[in-house]
Design an enzyme around this catalytic site. Structure first.
Site, PDB file in Angstrom:
ATOM      1  N   LYS A 253     -15.253 -16.901 -23.228  1.00  7.70           N
ATOM      2  CA  LYS A 253     -14.808 -18.272 -22.937  1.00  7.70           C
ATOM      3  C   LYS A 253     -14.340 -18.948 -24.228  1.00  7.70           C
ATOM      4  O   LYS A 253     -14.652 -18.477 -25.320  1.00  7.70           O
ATOM      5  CB  LYS A 253     -15.951 -19.065 -22.295  1.00  7.70           C
TER       6      LYS A 253
ATOM      7  N   ARG B  92     -27.765 -28.032 -15.287  1.00  7.77           N
ATOM      8  CA  ARG B  92     -26.300 -28.090 -15.389  1.00  7.77           C
ATOM      9  C   ARG B  92     -25.826 -27.781 -13.984  1.00  7.77           C
ATOM     10  O   ARG B  92     -26.053 -28.594 -13.097  1.00  7.77           O
ATOM     11  CB  ARG B  92     -25.826 -27.073 -16.450  1.00  7.77           C
TER      12      ARG B  92
ATOM     13  N   HIS C 132     -29.473 -19.630 -16.222  1.00  6.47           N
ATOM     14  CA  HIS C 132     -29.178 -19.777 -17.651  1.00  6.47           C
ATOM     15  C   HIS C 132     -30.331 -20.513 -18.324  1.00  6.47           C
ATOM     16  O   HIS C 132     -30.815 -21.514 -17.797  1.00  6.47           O
ATOM     17  CB  HIS C 132     -27.863 -20.550 -17.819  1.00  6.47           C
TER      18      HIS C 132
ATOM     19  N   ARG D 265     -25.757 -11.171 -21.009  1.00  7.01           N
ATOM     20  CA  ARG D 265     -24.545 -12.006 -21.125  1.00  7.01           C
ATOM     21  C   ARG D 265     -24.414 -12.596 -22.525  1.00  7.01           C
ATOM     22  O   ARG D 265     -24.395 -13.803 -22.705  1.00  7.01           O
ATOM     23  CB  ARG D 265     -24.635 -13.212 -20.179  1.00  7.01           C
TER      24      ARG D 265
ATOM     25  N   TYR E 123      -7.950 -39.434 -50.073  1.00  7.01           N
ATOM     26  CA  TYR E 123      -8.060 -40.679 -49.302  1.00  7.01           C
ATOM     27  C   TYR E 123      -9.392 -41.391 -49.560  1.00  7.01           C
ATOM     28  O   TYR E 123     -10.445 -40.751 -49.643  1.00  7.01           O
ATOM     29  CB  TYR E 123      -8.005 -40.371 -47.808  1.00  7.01           C
TER      30      TYR E 123
ATOM     31  N   CYS F 143      -8.361 -33.775 -45.853  1.00 18.58           N
ATOM     32  CA  CYS F 143      -7.228 -34.381 -45.151  1.00 18.58           C
ATOM     33  C   CYS F 143      -6.923 -33.567 -43.890  1.00 18.58           C
ATOM     34  O   CYS F 143      -7.591 -32.586 -43.600  1.00 18.58           O
ATOM     35  CB  CYS F 143      -5.999 -34.400 -46.055  1.00 18.58           C
TER      36      CYS F 143
ATOM     37  N   ASP G  92      -4.346 -31.633 -43.309  1.00 23.03           N
ATOM     38  CA  ASP G  92      -3.731 -30.331 -43.573  1.00 23.03           C
ATOM     39  C   ASP G  92      -4.108 -29.715 -44.912  1.00 23.03           C
ATOM     40  O   ASP G  92      -3.683 -28.610 -45.223  1.00 23.03           O
ATOM     41  CB  ASP G  92      -2.204 -30.477 -43.542  1.00 23.03           C
TER      42      ASP G  92
HETATM   43  C1  LIG Z   1     -21.885 -19.487 -22.999  1.00 25.08           C
HETATM   44  C2  LIG Z   1     -22.772 -18.807 -22.034  1.00 25.08           C
HETATM   45  C3  LIG Z   1     -23.424 -17.612 -22.380  1.00 25.08           C
HETATM   46  C4  LIG Z   1     -23.402 -17.039 -23.768  1.00 25.08           C
HETATM   47  O1  LIG Z   1     -24.193 -17.797 -24.638  1.00 25.08           O
HETATM   48  P1  LIG Z   1     -24.470 -17.312 -26.135  1.00 25.08           P
HETATM   49  O2  LIG Z   1     -25.536 -18.221 -26.599  1.00 25.08           O
HETATM   50  O3  LIG Z   1     -23.191 -17.517 -26.865  1.00 25.08           O
HETATM   51  O4  LIG Z   1     -24.860 -15.896 -26.066  1.00 25.08           O
HETATM   52  C5  LIG Z   1     -24.125 -16.959 -21.378  1.00 25.08           C
HETATM   53  N1  LIG Z   1     -24.212 -17.467 -20.134  1.00 25.08           N
HETATM   54  C6  LIG Z   1     -23.635 -18.633 -19.783  1.00 25.08           C
HETATM   55  C7  LIG Z   1     -23.803 -19.144 -18.399  1.00 25.08           C
HETATM   56  C8  LIG Z   1     -22.912 -19.350 -20.720  1.00 25.08           C
HETATM   57  O5  LIG Z   1     -22.339 -20.504 -20.368  1.00 25.08           O
END
Ligand SMILES: *Cc1c(COP(=O)(O)O)cnc(C)c1O
Length: 382
Positions: A40, A138, A174, A229, A275, A322, A324
């Protein structure tokens, strides 16, 4: 031959280090446990196309993205692995999920019904993973120790799984605090396993149950279940500094952010810099001007605080960053000249240091590396 010669600022992405991290994490898994790689947010800033293709070549079982557009991008560059979309997709776009062959997360019955109707109308099966909210608060069907709430979740998930047009493959949750709170993480795991059992008692089972992101992968093997994951660990960073070193061979940073010195200037003592004139030189100085700024993702919060590496030495940022450009003090490094390459992140813990300074985590700074910064992919050392 060397295209980086022309670049002002670029991100080197080592697909070799990605492979190392992949194999390191893979080696921790029991036989049969699957591996989903998180790509992602443009693969945490590393470039989703190249990373997705590499993970596919390495043998990952699945990829995950935040939204449909990210999945479509992976399909465009030839990724054929299953892709799990973690965020909500408007049911009106169900045809695109089907076209792209994307597996959709379903977190509530209403959305499930709408997706089911769209898939059934198209005469197709949409593959889904059901998400349970065990304490992240969430998305997901809410599950706590409360019996009435459990009954409601069970009823809704059962109804979801009975809908036409949906192929229910996975079940997941999660963790909210797997980098620092074992008790809360184990409570979430227990909730998840309880829900899985209660569903099994009703004849509802899933091919792939999963819950472990990087923190849990590094901390709690009991969370691996059917699939892990990981995201940040794949990219060579630890979700929390305490987790560094737990993994045997060690993870390697995949991305190195580099910038080429535009000019080195001799400036007399007493002169203010950049700046807002927040810095004044205390001695006659040599300043290297780097063509990187907050427009590239190098935060303005690093003004007068961060350091970069030149010839292996740390050089402090002087004055405000800055959009850039920024200036670094190289008075003590006479060997620095225009054209030299500075390392901004990716070595000597610079990214962790920067994240700490900015009050954030490496994830955010990696995502912040702007599209203006070209990604240069290194494979087999080249
Ligand atoms: C982003 C995400 C992960 C990965 O998380 P990390 O901490 O980068 O390993 C796994 N599962 C879900 C649902 C996430 O949103």
């Amino acid at each position: 031959m060397n295209e980086t010669v022309q670049m002002r600022t670029w991100a080197e992405v080592s697909l070799d280090n990605l492979a190392h991290n992949y194999h390191t994490l893979r080696a921790m898994l029991p036989q049969g446990c699957r591996f989903l790689g998180l790509v992602k947010a443009n693969a945490y800033g590393h470039g989703a196309g190249a990373v997705g293709r590499k993970l596919q070549a390495l043998g990952a079982d699945m990829l995950a993205v935040a939204c449909l557009d990210e999945a479509a991008e992976l399909r465009r560059v030839g990724v054929t692995l299953p892709i799990l979309c973690l965020g909500q997709t408007p049911p009106e776009l169900a045809h695109l999920l089907l076209e792209c062959g994307v597996t959709q997360t379903v977190s509530d019955l209403e959305t499930g019904k709408a997706l089911s109707a769209a898939a059934a109308a198209a005469g197709k099966q949409l593959r889904i993973h059901v998400k349970l909210d065990t304490g992240m608060t969430r998305l997901g069907f809410l599950w706590t120790e409360d019996r009435a709430l459990q009954e409601r979740a069970l009823d809704q998930i059962a109804r979801l799984c009975a809908l036409p047009g949906l192929e229910v493959e996975g079940f997941f949750t999660h963790f909210a605090d797997a980098d620092s709170n074992e008790e809360y993480t184990m409570r979430q795991l227990t909730r998840f396993l309880d829900a899985r059992q209660a569903l099994a008692d009703r004849g509802i089972t899933f091919e792939i149950c999963h819950c472990a992101a990087s923190s849990a992968v590094l901390n709690y093997p009991c969370t691996y279940l059917d699939m892990i994951r990981p995201g940040i660990a794949l990219y060579g960073y630890y979700p929390a500094p305490e987790l560094a070193g737990l993994d045997g061979p060690g993870l390697l940073p995949v991305l190195t952010l580099k910038s080429r010195v535009a000019a080195v200037r001799e400036i007399p003592a007493g002169t203010s810099v950049s700046y807002g004139r927040t810095a004044t030189l205390e001695r006659d100085s040599r300043l290297a001007v780097l063509p990187i700024g907050y427009g590239d993702g190098f935060s303005r919060q690093f003004s007068n605080r961060m350091e970069v590496l030149l010839h292996g030495q740390r050089c402090p940022v002087v004055g405000r960053v800055c959009m850039d450009m920024c200036m670094v003090d190289v008075t003590d490094l006479p060997q620095v000249h225009a054209g030299d390459v500075a390392v901004i992140y990716g070595q000597e813990g610079l990214l962790d240091q920067a994240a700490q300074l900015a009050g954030t985590i490496p994830y955010e700074l990696l995502c912040n590396v702007n599209p203006r910064v070209p990604r240069v992919y290194l494979e087999n050392g080249r």
